[in-house]
Design an enzyme around this catalytic site. Structure first.
Site, PDB file in Angstrom:
ATOM      1  N   SER A  69      49.288  16.058  73.309  1.00 50.23           N
ATOM      2  CA  SER A  69      50.179  17.144  72.905  1.00 50.23           C
ATOM      3  C   SER A  69      49.775  18.498  73.471  1.00 50.23           C
ATOM      4  O   SER A  69      49.681  18.658  74.667  1.00 50.23           O
ATOM      5  CB  SER A  69      50.274  17.180  71.387  1.00 50.23           C
ATOM      6  N   ASP A  72      55.396  22.628  74.582  1.00 47.21           N
ATOM      7  CA  ASP A  72      53.976  22.257  74.683  1.00 47.21           C
ATOM      8  C   ASP A  72      53.753  21.114  75.680  1.00 47.21           C
ATOM      9  O   ASP A  72      54.667  20.702  76.394  1.00 47.21           O
ATOM     10  CB  ASP A  72      53.413  21.898  73.306  1.00 47.21           C
ATOM     11  N   ASP A  74      53.495  17.850  75.619  1.00 43.73           N
ATOM     12  CA  ASP A  74      54.338  16.654  75.630  1.00 43.73           C
ATOM     13  C   ASP A  74      55.794  16.948  75.290  1.00 43.73           C
ATOM     14  O   ASP A  74      56.592  16.027  75.116  1.00 43.73           O
ATOM     15  CB  ASP A  74      53.763  15.580  74.700  1.00 43.73           C
ATOM     16  N   ASP A 100      57.322  18.331  72.608  1.00 47.58           N
ATOM     17  CA  ASP A 100      57.941  18.210  71.282  1.00 47.58           C
ATOM     18  C   ASP A 100      57.923  19.515  70.482  1.00 47.58           C
ATOM     19  O   ASP A 100      58.598  19.624  69.475  1.00 47.58           O
ATOM     20  CB  ASP A 100      57.336  17.041  70.483  1.00 47.58           C
ATOM     21  N   LYS A 150      59.847  15.418  66.936  1.00 44.66           N
ATOM     22  CA  LYS A 150      60.304  16.783  67.090  1.00 44.66           C
ATOM     23  C   LYS A 150      60.644  16.985  68.569  1.00 44.66           C
ATOM     24  O   LYS A 150      60.183  16.221  69.418  1.00 44.66           O
ATOM     25  CB  LYS A 150      59.260  17.774  66.596  1.00 44.66           C
TER      26      LYS A 150
HETATM   27  C1  VG1 Z   1      49.138  19.573  63.908  1.00 43.54           C
HETATM   28  C2  VG1 Z   1      50.231  20.314  63.188  1.00 43.54           C
HETATM   29  C3  VG1 Z   1      51.245  19.332  62.631  1.00 43.54           C
HETATM   30  C4  VG1 Z   1      51.773  18.451  63.783  1.00 43.54           C
HETATM   31  C5  VG1 Z   1      50.619  17.795  64.511  1.00 43.54           C
HETATM   32  C6  VG1 Z   1      51.083  17.045  65.731  1.00 43.54           C
HETATM   33  O1  VG1 Z   1      48.459  18.729  63.016  1.00 43.54           O
HETATM   34  O2  VG1 Z   1      49.708  21.105  62.142  1.00 43.54           O
HETATM   35  O3  VG1 Z   1      52.287  20.047  62.013  1.00 43.54           O
HETATM   36  O4  VG1 Z   1      52.626  17.470  63.270  1.00 43.54           O
HETATM   37  O5  VG1 Z   1      49.697  18.780  64.949  1.00 43.54           O
HETATM   38  O6  VG1 Z   1      51.774  17.873  66.617  1.00 43.54           O
HETATM   39  P1  VG1 Z   1      47.047  19.145  62.356  1.00 43.54           P
HETATM   40  O7  VG1 Z   1      46.632  17.947  61.560  1.00 43.54           O
HETATM   41  O8  VG1 Z   1      46.127  19.486  63.482  1.00 43.54           O
HETATM   42  O9  VG1 Z   1      47.325  20.353  61.506  1.00 43.54           O
HETATM   43  V1  VG1 Z   1      51.841  17.537  68.277  1.00 43.54           V
HETATM   44  O10 VG1 Z   1      52.734  18.684  69.029  1.00 43.54           O
HETATM   45  O11 VG1 Z   1      50.380  17.033  68.542  1.00 43.54           O
HETATM   46  O12 VG1 Z   1      52.638  16.035  68.411  1.00 43.54           O
HETATM   47 CO    CO Z   2      53.275  18.076  71.055  1.00 45.78          CO
END
Ligand code: VG1
Ligand code: CO
Length: 542
Positions: free
Chosen positions: A112, A276, A278, A280, A375
């Site tokens: 991501s 970002d 990837d 999303d 997303k």
């Molecule tokens: C973070 C965000 C969360 C999101 C996740 C994956 O997780 O807070 O809202 O769903 O990243 O997003 P964490 O556990 O680090 O707070 V992504 O763009 O990696 O698919």
């Molecule tokens: Co992402």
């Protein structure tokens, strides 16, 4: 020939909210990818002869990992693999392909928004047949398998040419290299009024989109510039690079500062956006007006009916618990239900599948809808463009009208990154211990109304998730939330979410840091933050 090779388990191959995420160097260990992929296949049933979608965000190690996945899919009995040209595919596009072509599931290779390159991060996640991140039942089964795995199946045939569109065969598997953009663009065309957006650009509307040298470049070039007529140069950093040009492909005010500065300039574009690694997540900044992701969710929900795909209205709205309550007020006004879920897109899957929610969002710059099960960064940008094309107002004017009608939820997230794990865990434990005694306590003029550790009961499958974040709720509807990140790859990241609701329109022009000043102080003192983490300031404020 199909080979069965012996292997031994690795420690800690636990897929978190977004799959397995580790340093590239960890993934490069012999059999590391193989163990995880075989464990994933072993945790699934009934895929013989079925289709697997495979693609990644183009980060370093993407191609190597994809070749391994294809050879293992061939050896394990899949019938067909759909892979993006060059191994590229955004996360929402992968979700769309799984759904559109009724694939059994998909493997998405990405970390991501985490940095890439040989010293950056890599990741793999499995998405199920609905196109969404695997539910906990499956990720738990994968993890259990990684602890006892002793062999994996792989074809010893040569690499597939990922740069040539069309079919090839490896063992009994058909590998179809496809254009990763066209199906996604076709889906967007069913949701949005492309004519109206084209007319907006013709009228002289200026936009910049920062693809951050990550996956959305090809999508944004094709849709924004080629189809919708935004002028050449609208898309910045539009070529996916294995190290994202040395930057964090995280569209926040720290890492996407270039586009922020552009948006704030007096002669800047009317509309700026970014996505970002990837594809999303999304960042939305109007001329002189940054839109918080929580506000963006609320505005998109309130105006979605202006886009053809949502003209019948919304079934419901879902937001993650730490996301601000701005969307709740929109749901109230629309007389539809709001669902509050734990952090992570997988919790929206059941609500979307059951038709209970149409639009979902997270404070972490993620918004999306029932069109896929992830997303979707560009979707959010296109919905904004559709709304702007219909309303013909500036982003700033739209935000002001929104706040005047619904009130403003001042909001900030403070991230304390790479703190020592022990200290972070101790801080959370100490907070949890205080919970029963907090109600009624006063911190200056702030009085605690209730405090708890967020738990979620899924209304669709009846499952329960506990310990999803400590919430301190104040009498005046202000709120502080604490939780530890599940996506970091070194040390712990403490996230502190701070929110205050302001109904009075004469007070909608405050700096966020001013509006939240007393809550920010309380967020540190109440958790003894400096004592436990050694930090007095966050590393990133979003
Ligand atoms: C973070 C965000 C969360 C999101 C996740 C994956 O997780 O807070 O809202 O769903 O990243 O997003 P964490 O556990 O680090 O707070 V992504 O763009 O990696 O698919
Ligand atoms: Co992402």
């Amino acid at each position: 020939m199909i080979q069965i090779r012996t292997t031994t388990p690795f420690e800690g191959q636990q897929p978190g909210t977004s799959g397995l995420r580790k340093k590239v160097t960890v993934f490069q260990q012999p059999h590391y990818v193989e163990n995880f992929v075989q464990s994933t296949f072993d945790a699934l049933e009934g895929f013989a002869g079925q289709t697997l979608v495979v693609g990644g965000d183009g980060r370093y190690f993407n191609r190597e990992a994809i070749q391994t996945v294809i050879k293992m899919a061939a050896a394990n009995g899949f019938g067909r693999v759909l892979v993006g040209e060059g191994g590229l595919m955004s996360t929402p596009a992968a979700s769309n392909l799984i759904r559109k072509y009724k694939a059994f599931g998909g493997l998405i290779l990405s970390a991501s928004h985490n940095p890439g390159g040989p010293h950056g991060d890599f990741g793999i996640k499995y998405n199920a047949g609905n196109g969404g991140p695997a539910p906990e039942k499956i990720t738990d089964a994968i993890y259990a398998r990684t602890k006892i795995i002793n062999s994996f199946k792989i074809s010893d045939l040569g690499d597939v040419n990922l740069d040539k569109l069309g079919d090839s065969r490896i063992e009994n598997l058909t590998v179809e290299v496809i254009d990763p953009v066209s199906d996604y663009e076709a889906l967007m065309a069913t949701l949005f009024d492309f004519e109206a957006i084209r007319a907006l650009f013709v009228s002289g509307f200026r936009m910049k989109f920062d693809a951050m040298s990550a996956i959305t470049g090809p999508y944004a070039h094709a849709i924004l510039e080629k189809t919708l007529g935004a002028k050449g140069g609208t898309v910045m950093n539009g070529t996916p690079l294995p190290d994202f040009g040395g930057h964090h492909p995280d569209p926040n005010l720290v890492h996407a500062k270039e586009i922020y500065d552009l948006a704030m300039a007096s002669d800047g574009p009317d509309f700026c956006a970014a996505s970002d690694g990837d594809g999303d997540r999304n960042l939305i900044i109007g001329k002189g007006r940054f839109v918080t992701p929580s506000d963006s969710l609320a505005v998109l929900a309130a105006n979605a009916h202006l886009a053809p795909g949502y003209k019948a209205g919304l079934a419901g709205i879902a937001r993650s618990m730490p996301t601000s309550g701005a969307a709740d007020r929109v749901a109230d006004a629309l007389k539809i239900k709001i669902y509050e879920t734990p952090t992570g897109w997988k919790f929206f899957g059941n609500l979307l599948d059951a038709g209970l929610a149409t639009i979902c969002g997270e404070e972490s710059a993620g918004t999306g809808s029932s069109h896929v099960r992830e997303k979707d960064g560009l979707w959010a940008v296109l919905l904004w463009l559709n709304i702007l094309a219909v309303r013909r107002q500036s982003v700033d004017a739209i935000m002001r009208e929104h706040w005047a009608k619904f009130g403003r939820n001042y909001y900030a997230r403070h991230d304390y990154e790479e703190v020592e794990s022990q200290g972070a865990n101790d801080l959370m434990a100490a907070l949890r211990q205080q919970l029963p005694n907090l109600a009624g306590q006063a911190f200056g003029s702030l009085v605690v109304r209730a405090a708890d550790d967020f738990a979620y009961h899924d209304p669709v499958d009846g499952s329960d998730s506990h310990r999803q974040g400590v919430r301190i709720l104040f009498e005046d509807a202000s709120r502080i939330v604490y939780r530890l990140s599940g996506t970091g790859t070194s040390g712990a990241t403490l996230r502190v979410y701070i929110e205050r609701y302001e109904p009075d329109p004469t007070r909608h022009d405050l700096e966020t840091s001013v509006a939240l000043a007393d809550l920010i102080d309380v967020s540190r003192s109440l958790s003894k933050l400096t004592h436990f983490t050694g930090r007095s300031q966050p590393s990133v404020i979003t």
